[in-house]
Design a protein around this motif. Structure first.
Motif, mmCIF file in Angstrom:
data_model
loop_
_atom_site.group_PDB
_atom_site.id
_atom_site.type_symbol
_atom_site.label_atom_id
_atom_site.label_comp_id
_atom_site.label_asym_id
_atom_site.label_seq_id
_atom_site.Cartn_x
_atom_site.Cartn_y
_atom_site.Cartn_z
ATOM 1 N N UNK A 86 0.821 -1.208 0.000
ATOM 2 C CA UNK A 86 0.000 0.000 0.000
ATOM 3 C C UNK A 86 0.861 1.266 0.000
ATOM 4 N N UNK A 87 1.968 1.235 0.732
ATOM 5 C CA UNK A 87 2.882 2.373 0.728
ATOM 6 C C UNK A 87 3.408 2.636 -0.684
ATOM 7 N N UNK A 88 3.795 1.568 -1.382
ATOM 8 C CA UNK A 88 4.278 1.719 -2.751
ATOM 9 C C UNK A 88 3.220 2.318 -3.671
ATOM 10 N N UNK A 89 1.973 1.888 -3.514
ATOM 11 C CA UNK A 89 0.882 2.414 -4.344
ATOM 12 C C UNK A 89 0.649 3.900 -4.090
ATOM 13 N N UNK A 90 0.705 4.316 -2.826
ATOM 14 C CA UNK A 90 0.507 5.727 -2.498
ATOM 15 C C UNK A 90 1.630 6.578 -3.087
ATOM 16 N N UNK A 91 2.872 6.123 -2.941
ATOM 17 C CA UNK A 91 4.010 6.857 -3.514
ATOM 18 C C UNK A 91 3.866 6.955 -5.027
ATOM 19 N N UNK A 92 3.458 5.861 -5.652
ATOM 20 C CA UNK A 92 3.291 5.840 -7.101
ATOM 21 C C UNK A 92 2.193 6.814 -7.540
ATOM 22 N N UNK A 93 1.087 6.845 -6.801
ATOM 23 C CA UNK A 93 -0.029 7.726 -7.153
ATOM 24 C C UNK A 93 0.359 9.203 -7.029
ATOM 25 N N UNK A 94 0.972 9.572 -5.910
ATOM 26 C CA UNK A 94 1.324 10.971 -5.681
ATOM 27 C C UNK A 94 2.378 11.456 -6.676
ATOM 28 N N UNK A 95 3.346 10.624 -6.961
ATOM 29 C CA UNK A 95 4.377 11.017 -7.926
ATOM 30 C C UNK A 95 3.808 11.113 -9.335
ATOM 31 N N UNK A 96 2.877 10.223 -9.687
ATOM 32 C CA UNK A 96 2.217 10.301 -11.000
ATOM 33 C C UNK A 96 1.441 11.600 -11.130
ATOM 34 N N UNK A 97 0.794 12.028 -10.051
ATOM 35 C CA UNK A 97 0.069 13.303 -10.048
ATOM 36 C C UNK A 97 1.035 14.458 -10.291
ATOM 37 N N UNK A 98 2.185 14.414 -9.630
ATOM 38 C CA UNK A 98 3.184 15.468 -9.803
ATOM 39 C C UNK A 98 3.727 15.497 -11.225
ATOM 40 N N UNK A 99 3.930 14.323 -11.810
ATOM 41 C CA UNK A 99 4.420 14.258 -13.192
ATOM 42 C C UNK A 99 3.396 14.858 -14.144
ATOM 43 N N UNK A 100 2.123 14.509 -13.930
ATOM 44 C CA UNK A 100 1.071 15.001 -14.807
ATOM 45 C C UNK A 100 0.937 16.508 -14.819
ATOM 46 N N UNK A 101 1.306 17.159 -13.717
ATOM 47 C CA UNK A 101 1.190 18.623 -13.627
ATOM 48 C C UNK A 101 2.555 19.318 -13.652
ATOM 49 N N UNK A 102 3.616 18.580 -13.984
ATOM 50 C CA UNK A 102 4.963 19.154 -14.005
ATOM 51 C C UNK A 102 5.058 20.280 -15.033
ATOM 52 N N UNK A 103 5.702 21.384 -14.618
ATOM 53 C CA UNK A 103 5.870 22.541 -15.496
ATOM 54 C C UNK A 103 7.338 22.836 -15.774
ATOM 55 N N UNK A 104 8.221 22.008 -15.255
ATOM 56 C CA UNK A 104 9.641 22.229 -15.465
ATOM 57 C C UNK A 104 10.369 20.895 -15.511
ATOM 58 N N UNK A 105 11.585 20.929 -16.043
ATOM 59 C CA UNK A 105 12.381 19.719 -16.120
ATOM 60 C C UNK A 105 12.695 19.175 -14.730
ATOM 61 N N UNK A 106 13.011 20.073 -13.801
ATOM 62 C CA UNK A 106 13.372 19.650 -12.442
ATOM 63 C C UNK A 106 12.213 18.941 -11.767
ATOM 64 N N UNK A 107 11.004 19.490 -11.897
ATOM 65 C CA UNK A 107 9.839 18.878 -11.262
ATOM 66 C C UNK A 107 9.526 17.526 -11.899
ATOM 67 N N UNK A 108 9.620 17.448 -13.219
ATOM 68 C CA UNK A 108 9.314 16.208 -13.922
ATOM 69 C C UNK A 108 10.309 15.118 -13.555
ATOM 70 N N UNK A 109 11.594 15.431 -13.595
ATOM 71 C CA UNK A 109 12.629 14.441 -13.323
ATOM 72 C C UNK A 109 12.589 14.010 -11.861
ATOM 73 N N UNK A 110 12.396 14.975 -10.948
ATOM 74 C CA UNK A 110 12.312 14.636 -9.531
ATOM 75 C C UNK A 110 11.137 13.723 -9.237
ATOM 76 N N UNK A 111 9.987 14.019 -9.841
ATOM 77 C CA UNK A 111 8.801 13.183 -9.625
ATOM 78 C C UNK A 111 8.992 11.788 -10.222
#
Length: 443
Positions: A86-111
């Motif tokens: 469940x921890x892995x699923x939550x991390x995956x979901x939140x990072x996917x959300x961040x990737x979907x709304x990324x506005x910069x290279x740093x945010x996209x790569x970090x997510x």
């Protein structure tokens, strides 16, 4: 062993929700990585990324995924599969959300790096959950379906990624992960029981050494500069990790898992398999778009001659297992992959898509289904239940690092299209030698 509302695997006639949850979770993380292959050009244009930043969209994910697999697999043994999953699923979901709304290279790569950690938790834990839930023939079938998912997730991801990118946006391919992952969290809470946990302290030093060693080694395979020094760092830390695991009584990665010839052969075969097929998945979509001027969606559709035979063959592998040994199926599948790669290399792309690409894809798809299913089963063959997570972690680690190794060799040699395919074929030929030497006659 310390039980925590534990449940023993039982011989059932129905798989129930456990198989649905584990296969869907594994499919999503594999599909997600394939989406990047067909959407990379659009991602670069959207965020104005240069080639270096665009490469890191894949590299950041690969490094953390491969670097944390051994640790994640063992933690599921020590702390319980359900909560780690469940921890892995939550991390995956939140990072996917961040990737979907990324506005910069740093945010996209970090997510993407964080997303790799989530995937590193999900991949081995999902396989360990299957081993907990089923025994006997049911377990064999479930593992076969898991192996099928490993192949289909990557190839279908090319199709889905191309469709979402062409019809909507590359962002949709990541945002769609969020509701799926959250649904899986709820289903896991509802349907999966707590597993037994091992009454053991976590080997923190071993964990740190493994993460640094694997991450450095994988980075060295994808880096344009300083790759040699990171390779040295990776080798040194992995050597220290080996010494650490050998000298303590409760290691994060029990070395006893490597002493079994079938498992050891399966780990090497899994590595060589990914050295063969990931460069193919990476190079062919780009070739299709450039040589035949296909759209990302068209490039995804162009993989159907592989995906359909792969799916149909995968459904038959459990039935074939009743008549052939796993090693025999693995060997036949490897031979089909070898045939497909050599045919693709020798037929000029100017002969057209059908002859040069589509027809060789048929044996490639069939072979991948046969190999990935059986090699997954062999990787956890005769594994004690308390080491299921660790064995799954090693199997997935070989899967994850094999691709970058194979691709880096091809890129480092500046191999052309046909030459690259022949190099991939050589990996497969070596894997057939490994199967013969370590697995056949012992499974």
């Amino acid at each position: 062993m310390k039980a925590n509302n534990s449940v023993e695997a039982t011989e059932n006639t129905k798989f129930g929700m456990t198989l649905v949850i584990t296969l869907l979770s594994y499919f999503v993380i594999l599909m997600d990585n394939s989406i990047v292959f067909t959407s990379s050009l659009q991602i670069g244009e959207s965020l104005q990324l240069d080639s270096t930043h665009l490469a890191w969209v894949s590299n950041a994910y690969t490094i953390t995924f491969g670097g944390f697999l051994l640790l994640a697999g063992r933690l599921s043994d020590l702390l319980g599969r359900k909560h780690i999953f469940q921890l892995g699923l939550v991390i995956f979901a939140l990072s996917s959300l961040a990737i979907g709304y990324a506005q910069s290279a740093a945010m996209l790569i970090g997510a993407r790096a964080v997303q790799g950690i989530g995937s590193a938790i999900i991949a081995p834990t999902s396989l360990a959950l299957i081993m907990d839930a089923y025994i006997g023939e049911m377990r064999s079938k479930a593992i076969a379906y898991y192996g099928t998912t490993a192949g289909l997730g990557s190839s279908i991801g090319l199709l889905i990624g191309g469709a979402l990118t062409s019809l909507f946006s590359w962002r949709v391919g990541f945002l769609i992960n969020v509701p799926i992952a959250l649904l899986l969290v709820v289903l896991t809470w509802r349907y999966i029981k707590d597993s037994e946990t091992v009454n053991s302290k976590i080997d923190y030093w071993g964990s740190i050494l493994s993460v640094i060693g694997l991450s450095s080694l994988i980075y060295s395979l994808t880096a344009d500069n300083n790759g040699f020094w990171f390779a040295i760092i990776g080798i040194v830390f992995l050597a220290l990790f080996y010494w650490r695991e050998k000298s303590i009584t409760l290691p994060i990665m029990p070395l006893s898992l490597y002493t079994h010839k079938v498992r050891f052969g399966a780990y090497i075969t899994r590595l060589l398999f990914m050295m063969s097929v990931l460069p193919y998945w990476f190079l062919i979509p780009q070739m299709l778009q450039r040589a035949y001027e296909l759209t990302p969606f068209g490039a995804g559709l162009a993989f159907l001659p592989m995906t359909i035979p792969q799916f149909m063959t995968a459904l038959q592998v459990p039935r074939l297992s009743q008549y052939w040994k796993q090693s025999t199926i693995m060997m036949v599948g490897s031979a089909l992959i070898l045939l497909g790669l050599v045919a693709t290399a020798l037929i000029d792309i100017e002969q057209g898509y059908v002859l040069a690409v589509a027809l060789p894809m048929i044996p490639l798809g069939m072979g991948q289904a046969m190999v990935v299913t059986t090699v997954t089963s062999a990787g956890i063959f005769d594994t004690p239940k308390e080491l299921a997570g660790a064995a799954s972690g090693i199997t997935n680690t070989m899967h994850q690092i094999g691709g970058p190794i194979g691709l880096s060799i091809i890129v480092g040699l500046n191999a052309l299209y046909s030459e690259g395919l022949l190099i991939m074929a050589s990996y497969t030929a070596i894997s057939m030698i490994i199967i013969k030497a370590f697995i056949m006659g012992r499974d």
